[in-house]
Design an enzyme around this catalytic site. Sequence first.
Site, mmCIF file in Angstrom:
data_model
loop_
_atom_site.group_PDB
_atom_site.id
_atom_site.type_symbol
_atom_site.label_atom_id
_atom_site.label_comp_id
_atom_site.label_asym_id
_atom_site.label_seq_id
_atom_site.Cartn_x
_atom_site.Cartn_y
_atom_site.Cartn_z
ATOM 1 N N ARG A 56 6.313 -0.036 1.548
ATOM 2 C CA ARG A 56 4.917 0.246 1.194
ATOM 3 C C ARG A 56 4.809 0.864 -0.187
ATOM 4 O O ARG A 56 3.714 0.945 -0.745
ATOM 5 C CB ARG A 56 4.265 1.172 2.217
ATOM 6 C CG ARG A 56 4.119 0.561 3.607
ATOM 7 C CD ARG A 56 3.476 1.544 4.550
ATOM 8 N NE ARG A 56 2.059 1.695 4.290
ATOM 9 C CZ ARG A 56 1.103 1.040 4.948
ATOM 10 N NH1 ARG A 56 1.417 0.190 5.906
ATOM 11 N NH2 ARG A 56 -0.163 1.230 4.654
ATOM 12 N N GLY A 92 4.806 7.973 -0.221
ATOM 13 C CA GLY A 92 5.498 6.940 -0.989
ATOM 14 C C GLY A 92 4.428 6.229 -1.781
ATOM 15 O O GLY A 92 3.450 5.757 -1.218
ATOM 16 N N GLY A 104 0.861 -1.165 0.000
ATOM 17 C CA GLY A 104 0.000 0.000 0.000
ATOM 18 C C GLY A 104 0.888 1.201 0.000
ATOM 19 O O GLY A 104 2.083 1.090 0.226
ATOM 20 N N CYS A 105 0.322 2.350 -0.276
ATOM 21 C CA CYS A 105 1.135 3.563 -0.224
ATOM 22 C C CYS A 105 1.485 3.862 1.227
ATOM 23 O O CYS A 105 0.993 3.236 2.148
ATOM 24 C CB CYS A 105 0.369 4.745 -0.791
ATOM 25 S SG CYS A 105 -0.094 4.556 -2.510
ATOM 26 N N ALA A 106 2.355 4.843 1.401
ATOM 27 C CA ALA A 106 2.696 5.307 2.739
ATOM 28 C C ALA A 106 2.530 6.815 2.794
ATOM 29 O O ALA A 106 2.828 7.506 1.822
ATOM 30 C CB ALA A 106 4.141 4.946 3.060
#
Lengths: 238, 364
Positions: free
Chosen positions: B41, B183, B12-14
């Site tokens: 992530r 991110g 997943g994104c951060a």
Amino acid sequence: MKVFDIRNNGLEEMRKCSGEEITLTGCLGERYIGCGMKDGILHVEGTPGNALASYLDGGTVYVDGNAQDAAADTMNAGLLAVKGSAGDALAYGMRGGRVYVLGDAGYRAGVHMKAYEEHRSILVIGGRAGSFLGEYLAGGIIIVLGMGYEGRSITGYFCGNGMYAGTIYLRTETEPLNLSDKLIRRSVGEKEKEDILRPIITDFASVFSIPAEQCIEGSFIAIEADKSKSYSQLYAAV
Amino acid sequence: MKKEGEVRISSGCAISGIFCRDGRRLTGEAIKKSISVMHNRSNGLGGGFAAYGIYPQYKDFFALHIFYDSPSAREEAERFLDRRFDIINLSKIPVRQTPRIPDAPLIWRYFITPLPHLLHDSQLDEDEYTSRAMIRINDSIKGAYVVSCGKDMGVFKAVGYPEDVADFYRLEEYEGYSWTAHGRYPTNTPGWWAGSHPFSLLDLSVVHNGEISSYDANRRAVEMYGYSCNLLTDTEVITYILDYLTRKQGLTLEECSKVIAAPFWTTISIKDEKERKTLSYLRKMFSSFLITGPFSILVGFSGGMMALNDRLKLRSLVAAEKGNTVYFSSEEAAIRAIEKDPDRIWAPRGGEAVIVTLVKEEGR
């Protein structure tokens, strides 16, 4: 007891200690710590990352601080004990063993926990739990003690939504908010409290070295599926 | 080997944010350290930062950060700007070349102010005048992308891992009281420079972990009000929705949170009468701006920051404070990396906005 630092020591060294009692220090977000561990005792210091003790298969994992998301995911057997709080999706799809969290749990704790044959998964949360506690519960026992939240709500919204087996015990006198009409809520009598809750809560208290009485005093309510409104009739009348 | 998009990698994104309520200014090093803890992530297809309080010497001017695909796009955009604004200062944004951030566009910075007589004749305030011009650049000048245009703030983004993006833009040389970081792990849309986070308009910026199921409904709604979604990714629309609701409808960010992460009707029905009325009003009045699907976002604005989860809390978000400093992140570890011992650490509930502002500035 051997002590390893996650920043300096390689996994190979730790693997040699299979079945022993070890301490792992300096954790900062590393995922899958204790994943699938079959035996031995692991003490975790720092902030372990997501999926801590996932698929735990008989080992014991103690966490000094907080756990992040997805701890004890699909755990099979053993013990995960977290002295701080746990993140979201704790003990998702857990199939057996014990998960004890002294602090709070995030959203979706105990979703789709199960019980089969002699396995019965047990989740005890010392503080409060977030929304969707025990959603789709298929077996096992969830206990929320609400320590530090006396007189306040100890679950969020949609507690036990879609559950069809197992029991959620809440140490509270207030009914959870917007409880589904497919669930029944009942007070827990003295006998049930002594026979079912006391052994589990005494074990919980001893793991964290706190007095058991402060965890068990007061009244509990239980939430279970209303068997008369079975989901089997939701799609096809039998 | 399967190509990106054909394999499912569970990640997943951060996101991460630092806000100093006392206005103390930090270099970009702390936020870089925080976001880098969550390296896994993201997948190197986007990273970025928004910083506030970084241009005190130009704080009365709009600071533009613009990407150009070609020198001709720059010439065209500069002609466009020159006709409408006084350009107080212009320069390339200094970067540190690194093999980890290849294929950079031309990256320019301008400090501008609307030409007074044109602003007067337009009968618009300077924010509206400027935002319309910026939307027009993104919409009509091929190869020019305004990535930020607020005062005393800027967005620094690229295709790469966030810690490399921080090095590329030399963020250790900037000092801000507020930083957000992202991110990226793109799931549905391409990883490209202008499509990295944050997304920004005027002083608002948004970093987002999640995906918007209601994107197209939201896009059609904001495009009716003069916005234009050009950046090929869903998060952009959140920025425009918040700009519209705060600047044009006069809603507070707290009220905005009840629009975009509106509670379920079953939840609204058990509130007391006053709250029920407010929540029902906001849900009905601005129904096209309800954002469904999982998200955790950090919204930066002049003098403040908001953290918000979707109403089901389908993405992680942790908050902490230590003295006058407030931290938000996708993972607790990213906060502990820069603040070992916070006074308080907690997980905000779904749909519950956490809004922090400079000690002197209240409201919004």
